[in-house]
Design a protein around this motif. Structure first.
Motif, short mmCIF file in Angstrom:
data_model
loop_
_atom_site.label_atom_id
_atom_site.label_comp_id
_atom_site.label_asym_id
_atom_site.label_seq_id
_atom_site.Cartn_x
_atom_site.Cartn_y
_atom_site.Cartn_z
N GLY A 1 0.78 -1.23 0.00
CA GLY A 1 0.00 0.00 0.00
C GLY A 1 0.81 1.28 0.00
N ARG A 2 2.10 1.19 -0.25
CA ARG A 2 2.96 2.39 -0.23
C ARG A 2 3.42 2.81 -1.63
NH1 ARG A 2 7.31 1.72 4.65
NH2 ARG A 2 5.94 0.79 6.22
N GLY A 3 2.97 2.12 -2.67
CA GLY A 3 3.38 2.47 -4.03
C GLY A 3 4.70 1.86 -4.45
N ILE A 4 5.27 1.01 -3.60
CA ILE A 4 6.58 0.42 -3.88
C ILE A 4 6.53 -0.50 -5.09
CG2 ILE A 4 8.32 -1.18 -2.97
CD1 ILE A 4 7.83 0.18 -0.21
N ALA A 5 5.53 -1.36 -5.15
CA ALA A 5 5.44 -2.29 -6.28
C ALA A 5 5.28 -1.53 -7.59
CB ALA A 5 4.29 -3.27 -6.08
#
Length: 169
Positions: free
Chosen positions: A97-101
């Motif tokens: 949910g942090r935009g890392i992917a």
């Protein structure tokens, strides 16, 4: 930048084992990974990725906040599909949910398109995995259709979605 992709290092095995010993992650990956996933399993995987042909296999650790928080790879296909590659990735649950992917997908696709003759990168997440589908959409992938009853995972027959990103020619 919220994350960085980099070549695997042998010292990453412990972080890799910690992430892959999570059933929630393994439930969204293909079969064949040991569970629980040990540090030795991680070391073996890293050694294989470091030894792989760099024109065929683009495998990287995803790092954030000084830790390896996931894995991402693009794997060239063969024969008439030799300029097509399959994308796979996961991020440790604590970093969801942090935009890392999404950022890691953008980085690896840019790298593969710049460093190789690959013109199409595709991914096939399970259709129920809406978070992974959303990652691909945010990274610019186009939904191409549903592969109905395409996989058996944990005793269940599952649909998979086909997404692809094309190199701008």
């Amino acid at each position: 930048m919220i994350c960085r992709i980099r070549k695997w290092e042998l010292t990453d095995a412990a972080d890799l084992a910690a992430a892959l010993s999570n059933k929630k992650i393994q439930d969204n990956l293909r079969d064949g990974l040991p569970y629980p996933y040990t540090e030795q399993d991680g070391a073996d995987y890293i050694a294989a990725m470091r030894a792989a042909d760099e024109e065929e296999t683009f495998a990287f650790a995803i790092t954030a906040e000084g830790w390896v928080v996931g894995s991402i790879g693009v794997f060239r296909q063969g024969n008439i599909h030799r300029r097509t590659a399959e994308l796979g990735y996961y991020v440790a649950e604590g970093y969801w949910g942090r935009g890392i992917a999404t950022e890691a997908v953008k980085q690896i696709c840019r790298h593969v398109f710049e460093k190789s003759d690959i013109i199409r990168i595709y991914a096939e997440p399970f259709a129920y995995n809406t978070a992974s589908c959303r990652v691909l959409e945010k990274a610019g992938f186009q939904y191409e259709g549903t592969l109905r009853k395409n996989a058996v995972k944990n005793g269940r027959l599952l649909d998979m979605n086909m997404y692809a990103l094309l190199k701008s020619l």
